[in-house]
Write an enzyme that holds these catalytic residues in place. Sequence first.
Site, PDB file in Angstrom:
ATOM      1  N   HIS A 127       0.813  -1.219   0.000  1.00 59.00           N
ATOM      2  CA  HIS A 127       0.000   0.000   0.000  1.00 59.00           C
ATOM      3  C   HIS A 127       0.846   1.268   0.000  1.00 59.00           C
ATOM      4  O   HIS A 127       0.379   2.326   0.397  1.00 59.00           O
ATOM      5  CB  HIS A 127      -0.958  -0.003   1.207  1.00 59.00           C
ATOM      6  CG  HIS A 127      -1.974  -1.110   1.129  1.00 59.00           C
ATOM      7  ND1 HIS A 127      -2.677  -1.554   2.229  1.00 59.00           N
ATOM      8  CD2 HIS A 127      -2.402  -1.863   0.093  1.00 59.00           C
ATOM      9  CE1 HIS A 127      -3.498  -2.528   1.859  1.00 59.00           C
ATOM     10  NE2 HIS A 127      -3.345  -2.747   0.563  1.00 59.00           N
ATOM     11  N   CYS A 142       6.872  18.375 -12.854  1.00 60.50           N
ATOM     12  CA  CYS A 142       6.699  18.849 -11.461  1.00 60.50           C
ATOM     13  C   CYS A 142       7.973  18.558 -10.680  1.00 60.50           C
ATOM     14  O   CYS A 142       8.528  17.468 -10.793  1.00 60.50           O
ATOM     15  CB  CYS A 142       5.533  18.121 -10.797  1.00 60.50           C
ATOM     16  SG  CYS A 142       3.975  18.301 -11.634  1.00 60.50           S
ATOM     17  N   CYS A 155       2.706  22.201  -7.672  1.00 58.74           N
ATOM     18  CA  CYS A 155       3.741  22.362  -8.699  1.00 58.74           C
ATOM     19  C   CYS A 155       3.763  23.827  -9.159  1.00 58.74           C
ATOM     20  O   CYS A 155       2.704  24.413  -9.446  1.00 58.74           O
ATOM     21  CB  CYS A 155       3.422  21.445  -9.893  1.00 58.74           C
ATOM     22  SG  CYS A 155       4.434  21.770 -11.336  1.00 58.74           S
ATOM     23  N   ASN A 221      -3.354 -12.475  16.207  1.00 58.95           N
ATOM     24  CA  ASN A 221      -4.211 -11.306  16.377  1.00 58.95           C
ATOM     25  C   ASN A 221      -4.959 -11.453  17.706  1.00 58.95           C
ATOM     26  O   ASN A 221      -5.582 -12.502  17.940  1.00 58.95           O
ATOM     27  CB  ASN A 221      -5.224 -11.253  15.218  1.00 58.95           C
ATOM     28  CG  ASN A 221      -5.934  -9.917  15.132  1.00 58.95           C
ATOM     29  OD1 ASN A 221      -6.212  -9.287  16.154  1.00 58.95           O
ATOM     30  ND2 ASN A 221      -6.221  -9.474  13.916  1.00 58.95           N
ATOM     31  N   ALA A 239       1.126  -9.221  18.664  1.00 65.28           N
ATOM     32  CA  ALA A 239       2.287  -9.652  17.859  1.00 65.28           C
ATOM     33  C   ALA A 239       3.610  -9.440  18.585  1.00 65.28           C
ATOM     34  O   ALA A 239       4.499 -10.302  18.544  1.00 65.28           O
ATOM     35  CB  ALA A 239       2.291  -8.871  16.545  1.00 65.28           C
TER      36      ALA A 239
END
Length: 252
Positions: A127, A142, A155, A221, A239
């Site tokens: 991600h 830019c 820009c 979890n 964890a």
Amino acid sequence: MSETKELLDPQQVQTARAWVAAARDIFVLTGAGISAESGVPTFRDALTGLWARYDPEELASAAAYRRHPGMVWKWYQHRREMVAAAQPNPGHAALAELAGRKTLTLVTQNVDGLHQRAGSQDVVELHGSLFADKWLDGCGRCDIATAVPGEPPRCGTCGAMLRPGVVWFGEDLPRVARFRAEQAAQHCDLCLVVGTSGLVYPAAALPGIAKDEGARVIVINPQPSALDETADLVLRAPAGACLPLLVRQDGA
Ligand code: BV8
């Protein structure tokens, strides 16, 4: 760590340790939960204060950015500051150590860079990253060096907005990262799913791919997750307390 050891069934820990020791090729998928013990709110808790009234999926999107650039930019600045002040925890460290002696592909949904700061190499960031800004609909010329300062910066040539280098809802995942993650899921014989609610796709489909290819799946979890039913073993623990137990070598 002590209360977690009491929480965890010693037989389950022993089984998980044996699977880790015997694994030839480990695929790890992490989510926001592995950073919780570093003090970084999980994705859905991150919305405090000004943003409490928004659904995260509404904020982490290009449409939201176009509608409220200043507010969304400030939300990401706030998260960057929070993460920069955080430290990796024993969960991040355990995965970095394990990779030193096992074939292991670490795929994360997180954008906080804490795995890398714990020493993990070659982390697959599905991600994107909070620390890799890019231009939204830029002109191709830019340049941050000539940008007009602001929240967000724009820009100086075409007025395009700088945006966080994360994958927003409705955006495709980086092609190479997605390919590497799918390959790791397909070829592993052990899949560790750590700190994710398993609600965001296509990342959440990866443990199922590993399972279908015959891998063992362990979910770590403290709360129930959408991936529990895919798991061969669910360790109901944080964890940062659990991973060091699985990774520690006998006699260590
Ligand atoms: C896409 C970056 C093609 C931004 C994020 C089916 C297939 C494909 C797509 C979809 C599909 N169905 C729906 C979709 C669309 C969408 C989606 O999945 N929506 C969901 C909400 C239904 N997916 C997408 O848009 C993806 N793009 O597929 O492109 C496409 C294009 C157009 C239209 C369709 C398809 C892009 C998704 C990426 C979004 N970006 N992050 C940012 O960070 O601002 S996602 C975001 O959620 C974070 O990355 C986060 O990591 C991720 C997942 O959440 P979790 O990590 O699981 O975090 P969460 O808070 O939910 O849970 C934390 C867990 O930790 C909990 O279970 C908790 O119990 C546990 N925990 C707490 N403490 C601990 C702990 N665990 C261990 N130890 C602890 N101490």
